[in-house]
Design a protein around this motif. Structure first.
Motif, mmCIF file in Angstrom:
data_model
loop_
_atom_site.group_PDB
_atom_site.id
_atom_site.type_symbol
_atom_site.label_atom_id
_atom_site.label_comp_id
_atom_site.label_asym_id
_atom_site.label_seq_id
_atom_site.Cartn_x
_atom_site.Cartn_y
_atom_site.Cartn_z
ATOM 1 N N PHE A 182 0.832 -1.194 0.000
ATOM 2 C CA PHE A 182 0.000 0.000 0.000
ATOM 3 C C PHE A 182 0.873 1.253 0.000
ATOM 4 C CE2 PHE A 182 -3.820 -2.315 1.335
ATOM 5 C CZ PHE A 182 -3.271 -3.442 1.921
ATOM 6 N N TRP A 183 0.327 2.312 -0.532
ATOM 7 C CA TRP A 183 0.842 3.657 -0.314
ATOM 8 C C TRP A 183 -0.284 4.488 0.296
ATOM 9 C CZ3 TRP A 183 5.551 5.840 -0.428
ATOM 10 C CH2 TRP A 183 6.575 5.154 -1.085
ATOM 11 N N TYR A 184 0.048 5.125 1.408
ATOM 12 C CA TYR A 184 -0.858 6.052 2.060
ATOM 13 C C TYR A 184 -0.258 7.454 1.983
ATOM 14 C CZ TYR A 184 -3.791 2.453 4.272
ATOM 15 O OH TYR A 184 -4.675 1.421 4.511
ATOM 16 N N VAL A 185 -1.134 8.467 1.966
ATOM 17 C CA VAL A 185 -0.691 9.861 1.966
ATOM 18 C C VAL A 185 -1.263 10.549 3.209
ATOM 19 C CG1 VAL A 185 -2.628 10.622 0.516
ATOM 20 C CG2 VAL A 185 -0.573 12.038 0.677
ATOM 21 N N GLN A 186 -0.445 11.408 3.793
ATOM 22 C CA GLN A 186 -0.877 12.170 4.968
ATOM 23 C C GLN A 186 -0.645 13.651 4.698
ATOM 24 O OE1 GLN A 186 1.241 11.438 8.694
ATOM 25 N NE2 GLN A 186 -0.669 11.663 9.833
ATOM 26 N N TYR A 187 -1.714 14.379 4.469
ATOM 27 C CA TYR A 187 -1.617 15.829 4.302
ATOM 28 C C TYR A 187 -1.454 16.474 5.669
ATOM 29 C CZ TYR A 187 -3.204 14.692 -0.376
ATOM 30 O OH TYR A 187 -3.296 14.150 -1.628
ATOM 31 N N PRO A 188 -0.919 17.678 5.729
ATOM 32 C CA PRO A 188 -0.657 18.319 7.026
ATOM 33 C C PRO A 188 -1.871 18.319 7.945
ATOM 34 C CG PRO A 188 0.346 19.567 5.250
ATOM 35 C CD PRO A 188 -0.463 18.496 4.598
ATOM 36 N N ASN A 189 -1.665 17.879 9.163
ATOM 37 C CA ASN A 189 -2.683 17.862 10.214
ATOM 38 C C ASN A 189 -3.897 17.006 9.866
ATOM 39 O OD1 ASN A 189 -1.257 19.664 11.969
ATOM 40 N ND2 ASN A 189 -1.829 21.319 10.578
ATOM 41 N N GLN A 190 -3.680 16.008 9.039
ATOM 42 C CA GLN A 190 -4.777 15.105 8.704
ATOM 43 C C GLN A 190 -4.358 13.660 8.951
ATOM 44 O OE1 GLN A 190 -6.719 15.700 4.927
ATOM 45 N NE2 GLN A 190 -6.417 17.912 4.980
ATOM 46 N N LYS B 17 -2.597 1.704 -10.478
ATOM 47 C CA LYS B 17 -2.937 3.135 -10.552
ATOM 48 C C LYS B 17 -3.799 3.518 -9.357
ATOM 49 C CE LYS B 17 -2.535 3.515 -15.559
ATOM 50 N NZ LYS B 17 -1.257 4.253 -15.470
ATOM 51 N N GLY B 18 -3.536 4.706 -8.823
ATOM 52 C CA GLY B 18 -4.280 5.160 -7.664
ATOM 53 C C GLY B 18 -4.938 6.493 -7.908
ATOM 54 N N ILE B 19 -5.273 7.155 -6.812
ATOM 55 C CA ILE B 19 -5.944 8.443 -6.923
ATOM 56 C C ILE B 19 -4.938 9.556 -7.194
ATOM 57 C CG2 ILE B 19 -7.840 7.734 -5.427
ATOM 58 C CD1 ILE B 19 -6.517 9.344 -3.176
ATOM 59 N N LEU C 17 -3.780 5.775 -1.008
ATOM 60 C CA LEU C 17 -3.515 6.229 -2.378
ATOM 61 C C LEU C 17 -3.747 5.105 -3.380
ATOM 62 C CD1 LEU C 17 -0.195 8.304 -2.668
ATOM 63 C CD2 LEU C 17 -2.492 8.970 -3.419
ATOM 64 N N LEU C 18 -3.155 3.958 -3.081
ATOM 65 C CA LEU C 18 -3.278 2.804 -3.966
ATOM 66 C C LEU C 18 -2.836 1.550 -3.228
ATOM 67 C CD1 LEU C 18 -0.102 2.277 -4.782
ATOM 68 C CD2 LEU C 18 -0.540 4.043 -6.462
ATOM 69 N N LYS C 19 -3.148 0.400 -3.846
ATOM 70 C CA LYS C 19 -2.811 -0.874 -3.212
ATOM 71 C C LYS C 19 -2.470 -1.895 -4.292
ATOM 72 C CE LYS C 19 -7.711 -2.059 -3.158
ATOM 73 N NZ LYS C 19 -8.947 -2.126 -2.354
ATOM 74 N N TYR C 20 -1.569 -2.811 -3.941
ATOM 75 C CA TYR C 20 -1.264 -3.953 -4.789
ATOM 76 C C TYR C 20 -1.662 -5.220 -4.032
ATOM 77 C CZ TYR C 20 1.082 -7.722 -7.115
ATOM 78 O OH TYR C 20 1.340 -8.913 -7.740
ATOM 79 N N LEU C 21 -2.520 -6.000 -4.670
ATOM 80 C CA LEU C 21 -2.931 -7.268 -4.067
ATOM 81 C C LEU C 21 -2.378 -8.437 -4.851
ATOM 82 C CD1 LEU C 21 -6.676 -6.354 -3.340
ATOM 83 C CD2 LEU C 21 -4.649 -5.912 -1.945
ATOM 84 N N SER C 22 -2.587 -8.402 -6.166
ATOM 85 C CA SER C 22 -2.089 -9.443 -7.049
ATOM 86 C C SER C 22 -2.340 -8.968 -8.480
ATOM 87 C CB SER C 22 -2.800 -10.778 -6.805
ATOM 88 O OG SER C 22 -4.180 -10.656 -7.110
ATOM 89 N N GLY C 23 -1.898 -9.766 -9.455
ATOM 90 C CA GLY C 23 -2.185 -9.444 -10.833
ATOM 91 C C GLY C 23 -1.202 -8.463 -11.439
ATOM 92 N N TYR D 296 4.285 10.705 2.553
ATOM 93 C CA TYR D 296 3.832 9.488 1.896
ATOM 94 C C TYR D 296 4.419 8.283 2.613
ATOM 95 C CZ TYR D 296 2.199 12.599 -1.744
ATOM 96 O OH TYR D 296 1.535 13.595 -2.427
ATOM 97 N N PHE D 297 3.537 7.319 2.913
ATOM 98 C CA PHE D 297 3.957 6.132 3.640
ATOM 99 C C PHE D 297 3.704 4.888 2.807
ATOM 100 C CE2 PHE D 297 4.936 7.888 7.739
ATOM 101 C CZ PHE D 297 4.164 9.033 7.825
ATOM 102 N N CYS D 298 4.727 4.071 2.709
ATOM 103 C CA CYS D 298 4.599 2.752 2.118
ATOM 104 C C CYS D 298 4.286 1.776 3.248
ATOM 105 C CB CYS D 298 5.923 2.375 1.435
ATOM 106 S SG CYS D 298 5.911 0.806 0.583
ATOM 107 N N ALA D 299 3.440 0.795 2.974
ATOM 108 C CA ALA D 299 3.066 -0.150 4.025
ATOM 109 C C ALA D 299 2.827 -1.517 3.421
ATOM 110 C CB ALA D 299 1.808 0.329 4.755
ATOM 111 N N ALA D 300 2.951 -2.536 4.251
ATOM 112 C CA ALA D 300 2.771 -3.908 3.802
ATOM 113 C C ALA D 300 2.017 -4.707 4.843
ATOM 114 C CB ALA D 300 4.132 -4.567 3.530
ATOM 115 N N SER D 301 1.213 -5.625 4.361
ATOM 116 C CA SER D 301 0.561 -6.573 5.263
ATOM 117 C C SER D 301 0.673 -7.958 4.656
ATOM 118 C CB SER D 301 -0.906 -6.207 5.489
ATOM 119 O OG SER D 301 -1.664 -6.433 4.321
#
Lengths: 115, 113
Positions: free
Chosen positions: B34-42, B58-60, B47-53, B89-94
């Motif tokens: 995953f990529w998450y976005v954090q705007y100031p004070n929010q 493409k994200g927002i 943003l987008l996610k990869y599951l498979s395929g 911007y934060f990259c994350a994995a599960s």
């Protein structure tokens, strides 16, 4: 659809005092998370609830932090007594049943400053 | 244990220029990314996610990311940034078989006029 609600948005306390943060997840979201985000770092999971049961609290400092989710809806995170290193933003997130693991909906956070 | 590394803590970029944010993960099992976005004070926003395929996701807001299994990377790109893209911007994995989300340290993007 209302988002994840958190309060208070900001809190300043002296060390050794106590503080509590409240979270109301999105309606119907069974899973609720509390994350700690220290300035300049990524969020770190403190505790995860599934309905009103704890799924993972392995990184929760249990000597000073506690959390509960009564009735499987709202949740409260408490810190007592607070230390300087607890200064951080506490983020609540939720996810609905059957969602992709990791796809979370976050609140705006509660910023804690410990002096 | 799973870990996520974001190689750049800050990325300054001029408006309308391209940007790439690098992310590497370590895991011996299948992961969701995953990529998450954090705007100031929010709070964080997905943003987008990869599951498979398809490895190109493409994200927002015109962002896209490419999953590269051999390099264990999931870099985020945007061909032309706007002032409003200034954020962290934060990259994350599960793990596919779990529910714990592990975040990288974040990359702060500052878009200059």
């Amino acid at each position: 659809e209302a988002g994840v609600a958190q309060s208070p948005r900001y809190k300043i306390i002296e060390k050794r005092q106590s503080v509590a943060f409240w979270c109301n997840p999105i309606s119907g979201h069974a899973t609720l998370y509390w994350y700690q985000q220290i300035l300049g770092q990524g969020p770190k999971l403190l505790i995860q609830f599934q309905n009103n049961g704890v799924v993972d609290d392995s990184q929760l400092p249990k000597d000073r932090f506690s959390a509960e989710r009564l009735k499987g809806v709202d949740s409260t995170l408490k810190i007592q007594p607070a230390k300087l290193e607890d200064s951080a933003v506490y983020l609540c997130a939720s996810s609905p049943p059957g969602t992709v693991p990791g796809e979370l909906f976050f609140g705006e956070g509660s910023r804690l400053t410990v002096l | 244990a799973q870990s996520v590394t974001q190689l750049d803590s800050q990325v300054p970029v001029f408006e309308e220029a391209p940007v790439e944010l690098r992310c590497n993960y370590s895991s011996s099992v299948s992961v969701y990314l995953f990529w998450y976005v954090q705007y100031p004070n929010q709070g964080l926003q997905l943003l987008l996610k990869y599951l498979s395929g398809s490895t190109l996701v493409k994200g927002i807001n015109g962002f896209e990311a490419e999953f590269n299994k051999s390099q264990t990377s999931f870099h985020l790109r945007k061909p032309s940034v706007h002032i409003s893209d200034t954020a962290e911007y934060f990259c994350a994995a599960s793990k596919a078989a779990g529910n714990k989300l592990t975040f990288g340290g974040g990359t702060r993007v500052l878009v200059k006029p």
